[in-house]
Design an enzyme around this catalytic site. Structure first.
Site, PDB file in Angstrom:
ATOM      1  N   HIS A 219      10.429   5.550  -3.849  1.00 17.96           N
ATOM      2  CA  HIS A 219      11.850   5.770  -4.111  1.00 17.96           C
ATOM      3  C   HIS A 219      12.588   4.446  -3.921  1.00 17.96           C
ATOM      4  CE1 HIS A 219      10.857   9.927  -4.433  1.00 17.96           C
ATOM      5  NE2 HIS A 219      10.396   9.977  -3.198  1.00 17.96           N
TER       6      HIS A 219
ATOM      7  N   ILE B 214     -11.047  45.379  -4.026  1.00 15.72           N
ATOM      8  CA  ILE B 214     -11.003  45.932  -2.663  1.00 15.72           C
ATOM      9  C   ILE B 214     -10.841  44.770  -1.669  1.00 15.72           C
ATOM     10  CG2 ILE B 214     -12.299  47.211  -0.915  1.00 15.72           C
ATOM     11  CD1 ILE B 214     -13.664  48.728  -3.212  1.00 15.72           C
TER      12      ILE B 214
ATOM     13  N   HIS C 141       2.250   3.183   9.560  1.00 17.77           N
ATOM     14  CA  HIS C 141       1.356   2.924   8.427  1.00 17.77           C
ATOM     15  C   HIS C 141       0.130   3.839   8.506  1.00 17.77           C
ATOM     16  CE1 HIS C 141      -0.186   0.003   5.334  1.00 17.77           C
ATOM     17  NE2 HIS C 141      -1.303   0.627   5.666  1.00 17.77           N
ATOM     18  N   ALA C 142      -0.167   4.530   7.387  1.00 17.79           N
ATOM     19  CA  ALA C 142      -1.324   5.446   7.305  1.00 17.79           C
ATOM     20  C   ALA C 142      -1.336   6.466   8.439  1.00 17.79           C
ATOM     21  CB  ALA C 142      -2.638   4.667   7.250  1.00 17.79           C
TER      22      ALA C 142
ATOM     23  N   ARG D  28       6.585   1.225   8.956  1.00 15.94           N
ATOM     24  CA  ARG D  28       6.612   2.129  10.100  1.00 15.94           C
ATOM     25  C   ARG D  28       5.528   3.181   9.909  1.00 15.94           C
ATOM     26  NH1 ARG D  28       8.534   6.818  11.818  1.00 15.94           N
ATOM     27  NH2 ARG D  28       9.581   6.815  13.842  1.00 15.94           N
TER      28      ARG D  28
ATOM     29  N   HIS E 138      11.659   2.195  -0.953  1.00 15.01           N
ATOM     30  CA  HIS E 138      10.400   1.448  -1.092  1.00 15.01           C
ATOM     31  C   HIS E 138      10.579   0.259  -2.031  1.00 15.01           C
ATOM     32  CE1 HIS E 138       9.281   5.734  -0.380  1.00 15.01           C
ATOM     33  NE2 HIS E 138       8.613   5.158   0.597  1.00 15.01           N
TER      34      HIS E 138
ATOM     35  N   GLN F 172       0.851  -1.189   0.000  1.00 14.20           N
ATOM     36  CA  GLN F 172       0.000   0.000   0.000  1.00 14.20           C
ATOM     37  C   GLN F 172       0.886   1.239   0.000  1.00 14.20           C
ATOM     38  OE1 GLN F 172      -3.093   1.552   0.848  1.00 14.20           O
ATOM     39  NE2 GLN F 172      -2.025   3.404   1.548  1.00 14.20           N
ATOM     40  N   THR F 173       0.525   2.225  -0.829  1.00 17.39           N
ATOM     41  CA  THR F 173       1.271   3.482  -0.738  1.00 17.39           C
ATOM     42  C   THR F 173       0.413   4.662  -1.196  1.00 17.39           C
ATOM     43  OG1 THR F 173       3.262   4.672  -1.406  1.00 17.39           O
ATOM     44  CG2 THR F 173       2.334   3.167  -3.031  1.00 17.39           C
ATOM     45  N   ARG F 174       0.724   5.839  -0.624  1.00 14.93           N
ATOM     46  CA  ARG F 174       0.079   7.079  -1.066  1.00 14.93           C
ATOM     47  C   ARG F 174       1.142   8.089  -1.474  1.00 14.93           C
ATOM     48  NH1 ARG F 174       0.901   9.465   4.272  1.00 14.93           N
ATOM     49  NH2 ARG F 174       0.900  11.538   3.368  1.00 14.93           N
TER      50      ARG F 174
END
Ligand code: PPS
Length: 570
Positions: free
Chosen positions: A203, A477, A294-295, A292, A206, A197-199
């Site tokens: 790199h 204004i 997570h979410a 580490r 990962h 899972q990733t958001r």
């Protein structure tokens, strides 16, 4: 068929009607009340309909909701489920409904996606929900903030009948339902599959972590990034998906697949990790990586992490047997310079030199166009990121003048326009107060509501210009602080926002009275004139304050250019 079994031992849900039956429902749904789904609800509906949220068959009932809050279980089915999946609506909409009614759920274009057969209508205690699910009531937590400020007051529960699946036009080749993904695994002969899972963009750390996890479990790898809703401020999914596609060739051929998950994340730490694991089981994974934090939702009001970095692993470990997906826990990966490789931080021996670049440092380098070393990320991933995250010198920005009528906003705006045209580096647009009133807001009055609407329109146009790398110069204004802040927020998401308070005094503006409006206002011929009988709220945090009563046009323009230079935009 073992391949259709879910995390709960039951059948993988599919709530979609066959197309001919869905078409036959057309006449029936015409007279039903309609609810336009919010972006989050749209994501939830997609995963409810396609079985990603199996064993859920619709939005939660009050009993399920309470049970999930307090026991992490569905009441009726008594299976593990950690996240409330509720349909929130406003009171006015709910007031017209009763249990037993049906409503049609529609997407942004009003396409009917599903019929909800209402079994429950209730008002939740949001403070309890926040505390139970997210272990905090702090609005620094994005999901708590959403719960208190965006979600409707009333929840509606009931089973769904799917009419149309939500349509996506982007990356269609990477979108697979749980059924389709399981079919794909079967066709490929994949039996053990580690889900990742990733958001975030991936790199080298990962890549290394996922590759290690797959090797460790002798399994294939599914990279399944979230493309529904992630944390506000995250890299947009278009950019990320291009980055993921660039990283794929770094895995051995035929071992790894990429598939997109239209999930709306809640950033709920441990509960969210457990939820992710269940969803991955539904999508056919046998293993799931939990790293580490997570979410994790970031820092709380005191600058502390909301959750212990390994709390997510602990919770998933507790339930992994029951949900029948094995967790692959991972520590943070760090780069060992001497050995030129990544290792989990717990494998580092004393005396070994590690290299790390924090997320903040990475963003700083990206913003300044500075070097990002190849040990940190792949050059073609960085090239993709640089396309949509150019350094400030190539980002768009908005210069937003605000001040009384006659303060000198238009004069400064025009002089600045000429300077930018002279340099020719970015396209420039001037949105002067008077011009906007003619071209965009001709039907608006000077009531507070209409002035706010006028500024929001200017803000919208300026944010589009900024997003596309141009310069917007605005000179209304804009007498009210809250709407100025709203515009600041909207534009800052895309580039620079430089608010210039043209603080020329009322006396001077009135004595200039270039248009004769002050005289008319004093004579009562114009009502609600700013500074006379309508307020001007002094900006609280402008980037610059300029008084044209004692500063020449050239000096003022120089001040603005120097400020832009200091902020990195020139
Ligand atoms: S606002 O409040 O930001 O929407 O106002 P804005 O659109 O910038 O106003 C544009 C010009 O409208 C003239 N005008 C008035 N100003 C203030 N109050 C009242 N009631 C009013 N009626 C007309 C005024 O000349 C504004 O132009 P500038 O360039 O500021 O003088």
């Amino acid at each position: 068929m073992h391949e259709l079994i879910t995390a709960h031992g039951g059948k993988l849900i599919n709530l979609m009607l066959p197309p001919e039956k869905a078409t036959a429902m057309k006449a029936e749904i015409v007279n039903l009340p309609s609810w336009s789904l919010t972006q989050r609800q749209l994501c939830d509906v997609e995963l409810l309909l396609n079985g990603g949220f199996s064993p859920l068959e619709g939005f939660m009932t009050e009993a399920d909701y309470n049970s999930v809050l307090h026991h992490l279980r569905l009441a009726e089915k008594n299976v593990v489920w950690p996240m409330p999946i509720t349909l929130d609506v406003n009171e006015a909409f709910a007031d017209a409904l009763k249990v037993g009614d049906k409503i049609v759920l529609r997407d942004f274009e009003q396409v009917p996606l599903a019929i909800l057969n209402i079994s429950d209508i209730w008002q939740p205690d949001k403070a309890v929900e926040a505390q139970q699910v997210f272990a905090t009531q702090s609005q620094a937590h994005p999901a708590v903030n959403y719960l208190f400020n965006t979600a409707g007051k009333i929840y509606i529960g009931g089973k769904l009948t799917g009419l149309n699946t939500p349509h996506h036009y982007d990356f269609t080749h990477l979108r697979r339902t749980p059924h389709e993904l399981r079919d794909f695994f079967i066709k490929q002969g994949w039996q053990r599959i580690v889900g990742f899972q990733t958001r975030n963009p991936m790199h080298r750390a990962h890549q290394e972590l996922t590759f290690r996890a797959a090797k460790l479990k002798e399994a294939n790898l599914l990279i399944q990034p979230v493309v529904g809703m992630t944390k506000p401020g995250d890299v947009d999914h278009y950019t990320r998906v291009r980055c993921y596609e660039k990283i794929l060739p770094n895995y051995p051929e035929q071992t790894t697949a990429l598939s997109l998950l239209p999930l709306a994340m809640r950033m709920g730490g441990p509960r969210e990790a457990l939820w992710h694991a269940i969803i991955r089981k539904n999508y056919g994974c046998t293993h799931f990586i939990v790293g580490r934090d997570h979410a994790g939702p970031g820092k709380d009001d005191n600058g502390e992490d909301f959750y212990h970095p390994y709390a997510a692993q602990e919770l998933v470990k507790k339930y992994q047997d029951e949900i029948e997906i094995e967790m692959v826990p991972f520590q943070e990966m760090v780069y060992l310079e001497d050995r030129a490789e990544y290792v989990p931080v717990n494998e580092v021996e004393s005396g070994q030199k590690i290299l790390k670049i924090s997320g903040t440092e990475f963003r700083r380098r990206l913003q300044k166009g500075l070097d990002i070393p190849a040990w940190f990320s792949y050059p073609d991933v960085i090239a993709e990121l640089r396309k949509t995250h150019p350094p400030k010198q190539r980002q768009g920005f908005t210069v937003f003048f605000t001040g009384l009528s006659g303060a000198g906003k238009s004069t400064l705006a025009n002089a600045l326009l000429v300077k930018f045209m002279e340099s020719g580096k970015r396209p420039v647009t001037l949105l002067d107060g008077d011009i906007v009133r003619k071209k965009l807001s001709s039907e608006l009055t000077f009531s507070k509501a209409h002035r706010d609407l006028n500024i929001l329109r200017i803000g919208f146009v300026a944010s589009e210009i900024t997003k596309n790398g141009g310069i917007a110069i605005c000179a209304p204004i804009a007498p009210y602080e809250s709407v100025r802040q709203q515009v600041r927020q909207e534009i800052s998401a895309h580039g620079g926002f430089i608010e210039v308070h043209v603080a020329t005094s009322l006396e001077i503006c009135e004595s200039r009275d270039r248009k004769g409006l002050y005289a008319q206002a004093r004579a009562g011929q114009i009502k609600g004139f700013t500074g006379i009988d309508d307020p001007y709220e002094t900006p609280t945090n402008p980037e610059l304050v300029i008084d044209t009563g004692n500063t020449s046009v050239l000096e003022s323009v120089q001040q603005i250019l120097l400020k832009l230079e200091k902020l990195g935009y020139l």
